[in-house]
Design an enzyme around this catalytic site. Structure first.
Site, PDB file in Angstrom:
ATOM      1  N   TYR A  64      24.686 115.139  63.389  1.00 39.00           N
ATOM      2  CA  TYR A  64      26.254 115.646  63.786  1.00 39.00           C
ATOM      3  C   TYR A  64      26.240 117.102  64.448  1.00 39.00           C
ATOM      4  O   TYR A  64      26.531 117.627  63.532  1.00 39.00           O
ATOM      5  CB  TYR A  64      27.319 115.103  63.082  1.00 39.00           C
ATOM      6  CG  TYR A  64      27.429 113.708  62.631  1.00 39.00           C
ATOM      7  CD1 TYR A  64      26.940 112.552  63.173  1.00 39.00           C
ATOM      8  CD2 TYR A  64      28.000 113.184  61.250  1.00 39.00           C
ATOM      9  CE1 TYR A  64      26.745 111.361  62.879  1.00 39.00           C
ATOM     10  CE2 TYR A  64      27.925 112.152  60.965  1.00 39.00           C
ATOM     11  CZ  TYR A  64      27.430 111.055  61.626  1.00 39.00           C
ATOM     12  OH  TYR A  64      27.597 109.796  61.186  1.00 39.00           O
ATOM     13  N   HIS A 149      19.273 107.405  58.141  1.00 39.07           N
ATOM     14  CA  HIS A 149      20.132 107.161  59.170  1.00 39.07           C
ATOM     15  C   HIS A 149      19.460 106.553  60.467  1.00 39.07           C
ATOM     16  O   HIS A 149      18.313 107.155  60.933  1.00 39.07           O
ATOM     17  CB  HIS A 149      20.404 108.700  59.575  1.00 39.07           C
ATOM     18  CG  HIS A 149      21.458 108.812  60.634  1.00 39.07           C
ATOM     19  ND1 HIS A 149      22.184 110.204  60.933  1.00 39.07           N
ATOM     20  CD2 HIS A 149      22.568 107.790  60.969  1.00 39.07           C
ATOM     21  CE1 HIS A 149      23.286 109.717  61.639  1.00 39.07           C
ATOM     22  NE2 HIS A 149      23.588 108.376  61.813  1.00 39.07           N
TER      23      HIS A 149
END
Length: 333
Positions: A64, A149
């Site tokens: 992010y 992830h």
């Protein structure tokens, strides 16, 4: 909320004594300037408002904003009592300096300089390096929950190296709980069935619009006492408005006509029960006993305030039956 035999499942517990998520989690992807820039002050105010509203679970990732979300979240939480909140981050993408592209913008949807590049790495060494970097960026003394992830194309390395590496860190007390976060449910179900994970994060596959996780992930998670954190509850925007607009997004692309029509039909039924589409979307996912928490991405104070308001609405049970009878839900609640 764990896959290890003999451990008690508690709907709002992450894993292990004293580690609680709470029904609503703060998704910090927008703190990484997802789609557009957000100021440090905006993001800090969002965290402050969430904290005042009782939110104690915060989710971030190196992905992010190329580490920006982790840095901002760590700074926003620094003055809080460490034992009063839970932070999750993710491993699998190493951030490698890329000075040759620093004059460009990040090509993966975050409004930040492309001064690093993401390198897939689910090796033991990669997991440790990623976690060490996350600890530096956040300034935290520990990470409470660590997810693999998006290991979609990396199953073998993830199972052979990453999960054992995280399990060892868990045994050493470096991390609290371990799991995987993905935009699909089938592989998450395999992680639950075949590995020693505590919790998984499922984005977009169990929502008011679609309930694919009912057929694979949620039953095995419930049976093995592994908690499921639901993200993407609005299907990337389609369910975020009372009446979905024509240009609404679904899975980060413009919603197909038939999907948009289904969302609008759901919205009309919700209206007859005095409930908005976003209110129903939040309430629906929390009803399943395997769901441990719902993480919602929030950018600023206004979004947090609205999310807290939506989450507090008491949705009548009759709505779920009406949606099922109309063929708009795959499960009779």
């Amino acid at each position: 909320m764990t896959g290890r035999p003999g451990r008690r499942q508690a709907t709002l517990d992450a894993a292990g004594p004293g580690l609680r998520l709470g029904p609503l989690g703060f998704g910090a992807s927008q703190g990484g300037n997802l789609f557009r820039a957000t100021s440090d002050e905006e993001f800090a105010a969002a965290v402050d408002t969430a904290w005042a509203g009782g939110v104690r679970y915060f989710d971030t990732a190196p992905h992010y904003g190329l580490g920006l979300s982790e840095r901002r979240l760590g700074a926003a939480l620094r003055s809080r009592p460490r034992d009063e909140y839970v932070v999750s981050t993710k491993v699998g993408r190493l951030l490698v300096p890329s000075p040759e592209t620093a004059h460009l913008r990040d090509p993966e949807g975050f409004d930040v300089a492309a001064d690093h590049r993401r390198v897939w790495d689910f090796s033991r060494d990669g997991v440790r390096r990623s976690l060490e970097a996350s600890l530096r960026r956040t300034g935290l003394d520990r990470i409470d929950v660590v997810y693999l992830h998006d290991p979609d194309a990396h199953w073998e390395q993830a199972v052979r190296e990453a999960v054992p590496a995280l399990a060892q860190l868990r045994e050493q007390g470096v991390v609290g709980a371990i799991g995987a976060g993905m935009n699909q449910s089938a592989m998450l179900a395999r992680f639950v069935a075949e590995t020693d994970v505590d919790v998984v994060m499922c984005a977009g596959r169990y929502t008011l619009l679609e309930q694919g996780a009912l057929t694979d992930l949620l039953p095995i998670a419930q049976a093995r006492r592994v908690g499921v954190v639901i993200a993407g509850v609005y299907n990337s925007g389609l369910l975020a408005r009372d009446v979905p607009p024509t240009d609404a997004t679904y899975d980060y692309r413009r919603a197909p006509a038939e999907v948009l029509d289904q969302a609008r039909r759901i919205a009309r039924v919700c209206q007859t029960y005095g409930v908005t589409l976003p209110q129903a979307a939040l309430a629906f996912v929390r009803r399943h006993p395997a769901v441990a928490s719902t993480v919602v991405g929030m950018r600023n104070e206004a979004q947090v305030t609205e999310t807290l308001r939506r989450a507090a609405v008491d949705v009548p049970d009759q709505l779920w039956a009406a949606l099922y009878d109309a063929g708009l839900l795959d499960v009779h609640c």
